[in-house]
Write a protein that holds these residues in place. Structure first.
Motif, PDB file in Angstrom:
ATOM      1  N   HIS A  33       0.837  -1.201   0.000  1.00 41.24           N
ATOM      2  CA  HIS A  33       0.000   0.000   0.000  1.00 41.24           C
ATOM      3  C   HIS A  33       0.874   1.255   0.000  1.00 41.24           C
ATOM      4  CE1 HIS A  33      -3.328   2.686   1.034  1.00 41.24           C
ATOM      5  NE2 HIS A  33      -2.647   3.097   2.081  1.00 41.24           N
ATOM      6  N   LEU A  34       1.960   1.246   0.757  1.00 41.05           N
ATOM      7  CA  LEU A  34       2.876   2.384   0.767  1.00 41.05           C
ATOM      8  C   LEU A  34       3.523   2.577  -0.596  1.00 41.05           C
ATOM      9  CD1 LEU A  34       4.635   1.845   4.221  1.00 41.05           C
ATOM     10  CD2 LEU A  34       2.906   3.559   3.663  1.00 41.05           C
ATOM     11  N   VAL A  35       3.958   1.479  -1.215  1.00 39.67           N
ATOM     12  CA  VAL A  35       4.545   1.573  -2.555  1.00 39.67           C
ATOM     13  C   VAL A  35       3.520   2.131  -3.531  1.00 39.67           C
ATOM     14  CG1 VAL A  35       5.506   0.246  -4.480  1.00 39.67           C
ATOM     15  CG2 VAL A  35       6.197  -0.282  -2.134  1.00 39.67           C
ATOM     16  N   ARG A  36       2.274   1.695  -3.411  1.00 37.16           N
ATOM     17  CA  ARG A  36       1.216   2.184  -4.298  1.00 37.16           C
ATOM     18  C   ARG A  36       1.001   3.684  -4.083  1.00 37.16           C
ATOM     19  NH1 ARG A  36      -2.284  -0.808  -2.440  1.00 37.16           N
ATOM     20  NH2 ARG A  36      -1.714  -2.602  -3.697  1.00 37.16           N
ATOM     21  N   ARG A  37       1.017   4.133  -2.845  1.00 38.18           N
ATOM     22  CA  ARG A  37       0.876   5.559  -2.554  1.00 38.18           C
ATOM     23  C   ARG A  37       2.025   6.358  -3.146  1.00 38.18           C
ATOM     24  NH1 ARG A  37      -0.411   7.135   3.637  1.00 38.18           N
ATOM     25  NH2 ARG A  37       1.099   8.698   2.978  1.00 38.18           N
ATOM     26  N   ASP A  38       3.241   5.822  -3.049  1.00 35.46           N
ATOM     27  CA  ASP A  38       4.426   6.573  -3.459  1.00 35.46           C
ATOM     28  C   ASP A  38       4.678   6.514  -4.959  1.00 35.46           C
ATOM     29  OD1 ASP A  38       4.808   7.108  -0.784  1.00 35.46           O
ATOM     30  OD2 ASP A  38       6.369   5.587  -0.515  1.00 35.46           O
ATOM     31  N   HIS A  39       4.405   5.352  -5.571  1.00 34.69           N
ATOM     32  CA  HIS A  39       4.834   5.139  -6.958  1.00 34.69           C
ATOM     33  C   HIS A  39       3.720   4.699  -7.901  1.00 34.69           C
ATOM     34  CE1 HIS A  39       9.108   5.605  -6.004  1.00 34.69           C
ATOM     35  NE2 HIS A  39       8.903   4.864  -4.937  1.00 34.69           N
ATOM     36  N   GLY A  40       2.514   4.454  -7.390  1.00 34.67           N
ATOM     37  CA  GLY A  40       1.413   4.082  -8.266  1.00 34.67           C
ATOM     38  C   GLY A  40       1.208   2.584  -8.372  1.00 34.67           C
ATOM     39  N   ALA A  41       0.097   2.210  -9.013  1.00 30.22           N
ATOM     40  CA  ALA A  41      -0.339   0.817  -9.045  1.00 30.22           C
ATOM     41  C   ALA A  41       0.569  -0.075  -9.877  1.00 30.22           C
ATOM     42  CB  ALA A  41      -1.771   0.735  -9.573  1.00 30.22           C
ATOM     43  N   LYS A  42       1.086   0.418 -10.999  1.00 32.85           N
ATOM     44  CA  LYS A  42       1.924  -0.433 -11.850  1.00 32.85           C
ATOM     45  C   LYS A  42       3.174  -0.887 -11.111  1.00 32.85           C
ATOM     46  CE  LYS A  42       0.513   1.170 -16.442  1.00 32.85           C
ATOM     47  NZ  LYS A  42       0.969   1.804 -17.709  1.00 32.85           N
ATOM     48  N   VAL A  43       3.794   0.042 -10.397  1.00 32.77           N
ATOM     49  CA  VAL A  43       5.002  -0.308  -9.643  1.00 32.77           C
ATOM     50  C   VAL A  43       4.651  -1.264  -8.508  1.00 32.77           C
ATOM     51  CG1 VAL A  43       6.820   0.603  -8.153  1.00 32.77           C
ATOM     52  CG2 VAL A  43       6.217   1.798 -10.261  1.00 32.77           C
ATOM     53  N   ALA A  44       3.566  -0.972  -7.773  1.00 37.60           N
ATOM     54  CA  ALA A  44       3.161  -1.860  -6.676  1.00 37.60           C
ATOM     55  C   ALA A  44       2.833  -3.254  -7.194  1.00 37.60           C
ATOM     56  CB  ALA A  44       1.955  -1.276  -5.943  1.00 37.60           C
ATOM     57  N   ASN A  45       2.178  -3.336  -8.348  1.00 37.38           N
ATOM     58  CA  ASN A  45       1.867  -4.644  -8.926  1.00 37.38           C
ATOM     59  C   ASN A  45       3.132  -5.398  -9.303  1.00 37.38           C
ATOM     60  OD1 ASN A  45      -0.801  -4.005  -8.645  1.00 37.38           O
ATOM     61  ND2 ASN A  45      -1.185  -3.635 -10.809  1.00 37.38           N
ATOM     62  N   ALA A  46       4.143  -4.689  -9.805  1.00 40.66           N
ATOM     63  CA  ALA A  46       5.406  -5.341 -10.166  1.00 40.66           C
ATOM     64  C   ALA A  46       6.116  -5.872  -8.930  1.00 40.66           C
ATOM     65  CB  ALA A  46       6.302  -4.353 -10.916  1.00 40.66           C
ATOM     66  N   VAL A  47       6.092  -5.108  -7.848  1.00 40.10           N
ATOM     67  CA  VAL A  47       6.697  -5.570  -6.600  1.00 40.10           C
ATOM     68  C   VAL A  47       5.943  -6.784  -6.063  1.00 40.10           C
ATOM     69  CG1 VAL A  47       7.224  -4.944  -4.212  1.00 40.10           C
ATOM     70  CG2 VAL A  47       7.595  -3.277  -6.039  1.00 40.10           C
ATOM     71  N   ALA A  48       4.605  -6.743  -6.112  1.00 38.99           N
ATOM     72  CA  ALA A  48       3.802  -7.876  -5.656  1.00 38.99           C
ATOM     73  C   ALA A  48       4.076  -9.117  -6.498  1.00 38.99           C
ATOM     74  CB  ALA A  48       2.318  -7.517  -5.713  1.00 38.99           C
ATOM     75  N   ARG A  49       4.271  -8.918  -7.787  1.00 45.24           N
ATOM     76  CA  ARG A  49       4.541 -10.061  -8.672  1.00 45.24           C
ATOM     77  C   ARG A  49       5.849 -10.735  -8.271  1.00 45.24           C
ATOM     78  NH1 ARG A  49       4.806  -7.388 -13.127  1.00 45.24           N
ATOM     79  NH2 ARG A  49       2.552  -7.212 -13.226  1.00 45.24           N
ATOM     80  N   ARG A  50       6.870  -9.945  -7.959  1.00 42.55           N
ATOM     81  CA  ARG A  50       8.144 -10.525  -7.522  1.00 42.55           C
ATOM     82  C   ARG A  50       7.987 -11.181  -6.151  1.00 42.55           C
ATOM     83  NH1 ARG A  50      14.065  -7.534  -7.796  1.00 42.55           N
ATOM     84  NH2 ARG A  50      15.200  -8.982  -6.460  1.00 42.55           N
ATOM     85  N   PHE A  51       7.101 -10.643  -5.336  1.00 41.11           N
ATOM     86  CA  PHE A  51       6.806 -11.187  -4.016  1.00 41.11           C
ATOM     87  C   PHE A  51       5.946 -12.449  -4.113  1.00 41.11           C
ATOM     88  CE2 PHE A  51       7.306  -8.490  -0.041  1.00 41.11           C
ATOM     89  CZ  PHE A  51       7.425  -9.569   0.814  1.00 41.11           C
ATOM     90  N   VAL A  52       5.304 -12.640  -5.270  1.00 41.22           N
ATOM     91  CA  VAL A  52       4.366 -13.729  -5.515  1.00 41.22           C
ATOM     92  C   VAL A  52       3.187 -13.655  -4.536  1.00 41.22           C
ATOM     93  CG1 VAL A  52       4.148 -16.172  -6.132  1.00 41.22           C
ATOM     94  CG2 VAL A  52       6.407 -15.113  -6.118  1.00 41.22           C
ATOM     95  N   VAL A  53       2.590 -12.459  -4.455  1.00 34.98           N
ATOM     96  CA  VAL A  53       1.398 -12.255  -3.641  1.00 34.98           C
ATOM     97  C   VAL A  53       0.398 -11.448  -4.450  1.00 34.98           C
ATOM     98  CG1 VAL A  53       2.622 -12.350  -1.437  1.00 34.98           C
ATOM     99  CG2 VAL A  53       2.298 -10.135  -2.577  1.00 34.98           C
ATOM    100  N   ALA A  54      -0.850 -11.400  -3.955  1.00 37.00           N
ATOM    101  CA  ALA A  54      -1.871 -10.580  -4.592  1.00 37.00           C
ATOM    102  C   ALA A  54      -1.453  -9.109  -4.529  1.00 37.00           C
ATOM    103  CB  ALA A  54      -3.215 -10.760  -3.893  1.00 37.00           C
ATOM    104  N   PRO A  55      -1.650  -8.347  -5.624  1.00 32.82           N
ATOM    105  CA  PRO A  55      -1.185  -6.960  -5.644  1.00 32.82           C
ATOM    106  C   PRO A  55      -1.950  -6.032  -4.725  1.00 32.82           C
ATOM    107  CG  PRO A  55      -2.417  -7.466  -7.639  1.00 32.82           C
ATOM    108  CD  PRO A  55      -2.207  -8.758  -6.924  1.00 32.82           C
ATOM    109  N   HIS A  56      -3.190  -6.379  -4.347  1.00 38.77           N
ATOM    110  CA  HIS A  56      -3.939  -5.466  -3.490  1.00 38.77           C
ATOM    111  C   HIS A  56      -5.002  -6.214  -2.713  1.00 38.77           C
ATOM    112  CE1 HIS A  56      -5.856  -1.834  -2.050  1.00 38.77           C
ATOM    113  NE2 HIS A  56      -7.025  -2.298  -2.451  1.00 38.77           N
TER     114      HIS A  56
END
Length: 358
Positions: free
Chosen positions: A207-230
């Motif tokens: 959620h912090l990454v999404r606030r700071d950098h937007g959904a595309k970046v947060a989704n990319a981080v979640a993908r590397r984490f192998v978790v749901a993006p939101h």
């Protein structure tokens, strides 16, 4: 070991001459300061929550090249006595390189727990550092029992907050000025954020990454984490029978969820999803809620909001068109649910995170 984006020499824990902030330099552009994240480490900690913070904010992120409008984070692991080995749960130890002076100077401070929530003692040095950081305008974050440190510093008085459900009653009793909500994953008060235990820390960090950098970046981080993006912060902490026995028959709930994600733009109701799962409406509703900790329709709304974020970040399409594209019957309905989930409006989100949007 994964490469970490950790800056600076060993901290002393005492006041020192200020050092220049690290900057990211690009030709033809004004250098931008790196957003420093400091995470607190302590004797006897469980390593999971600390590891979540390191994973999200400390790894090098070459996959984000071209997606970031501002530099990625710099991470510092801080302790009361830097350079001293700290024993962790599981029979190993680690040494934090930085002290509480550097924690107090960070842009975002994360407290992933306290040594003993039931004992009631919070490090006085940590309390002072949190107050100093907050007075400077830093963003203060807790995971699990870390809420006790924020409460001890007075940062949660008069605010909504959460913690792990097993600590919620104790936190409320010990700090009656705090409005403790044990039924959510995380609470965002803007400058102070709290989350429930363990995996909810992942949700809050994303959620912090999404606030700071937007959904595309947060989704990319979640993908590397192998978790749901939101996951909606208001989702229930406790999920009944989250680990289900292996069944030979087809997993209808999972199949229906994937079908819904592929058809968000069409009308989705419990009967429609139940048919996709080949289950009765009543049975589907019961099994879905037990498995996911939320109702089917609330889950659908959250997925539609998540699908709208990258569209809002693009300059293409009006809010009305985006609402229709992700399956909301009207822009008014979209705005209502977007405000509940994201704590802002679609227009304000686009203004903050849109690329090339006036």
């Amino acid at each position: 070991m994964a490469e970490q984006n950790v800056e600076g020499p060993v901290g002393t824990g005492t006041a020192t001459a200020p050092r220049p902030r690290p900057v990211a330099v690009a030709i033809g552009r004004r250098p931008e300061p790196v957003h420093d994240v400091a995470v607190y480490a302590f004797e006897g900690m469980a390593p999971f929550e600390l590891g979540v913070v390191v994973e999200v904010f400390g790894l090098a992120r070459p996959e984000l090249a071209g997606l970031l409008a501002t530099p990625w984070y710099g991470l510092k692991v801080c302790a009361d006595r830097p350079g001293t080995a700290l024993d962790a749960v599981g029979g190993f130890s680690l040494t934090a390189r930085h002290g509480l002076d550097e924690l107090a100077a960070a842009d975002t401070v994360v407290v992933p727990g306290v040594p003993n929530a039931f004992g009631g003692v919070v490090s006085p040095g940590l309390v002072r550092a949190l107050r100093t950081a907050h007075e400077r305008g830093a963003r203060i974050v807790s995971i699990c029992s870390g809420a006790f440190a924020l409460a001890a510093a007075g940062l949660l008085d008069g605010r909504d907050a959460t913690t792990h459900w097993r600590y919620a009653e104790l936190l409320q009793r010990r700090h009656p000025a705090v409005r403790v909500n044990p039924d959510v994953l995380y609470v965002d008060n803007g400058d102070v954020l709290t989350s429930a235990g363990s995996a909810a820390g992942i949700d809050l960090c994303l959620h912090l990454v999404r606030r700071d950098h937007g959904a595309k970046v947060a989704n990319a981080v979640a993908r590397r984490f192998v978790v749901a993006p939101h996951r909606d912060g208001g989702q229930a902490q406790f999920i009944e029978a989250a680990v289900r026995p292996v069944e030979e028959e087809d997993d209808g709930i999972a199949r229906s969820m994937q079908w819904a994600l592929d058809h968000l733009s069409v009308p989705l109701t419990v009967p429609v999803l139940a048919r996709a799962a080949r289950m009765s409406d009543r049975s589907y509703l019961r099994h879905f809620t037990a498995r996911n900790g939320t109702s089917p329709m609330r889950w659908v709304i959250t997925q539609r909001i998540a699908a709208s974020l990258p569209l809002l970040e693009s300059p293409d399409g009006t809010v009305e068109e985006i609402a229709a594209a992700v399956g909301f019957e009207s822009s008014a309905t979209f705005r209502h649910h977007f405000g509940r989930v994201m704590r802002t409006s679609p227009t304000a989100y686009r203004r903050s995170f849109g690329r090339g949007v006036a």
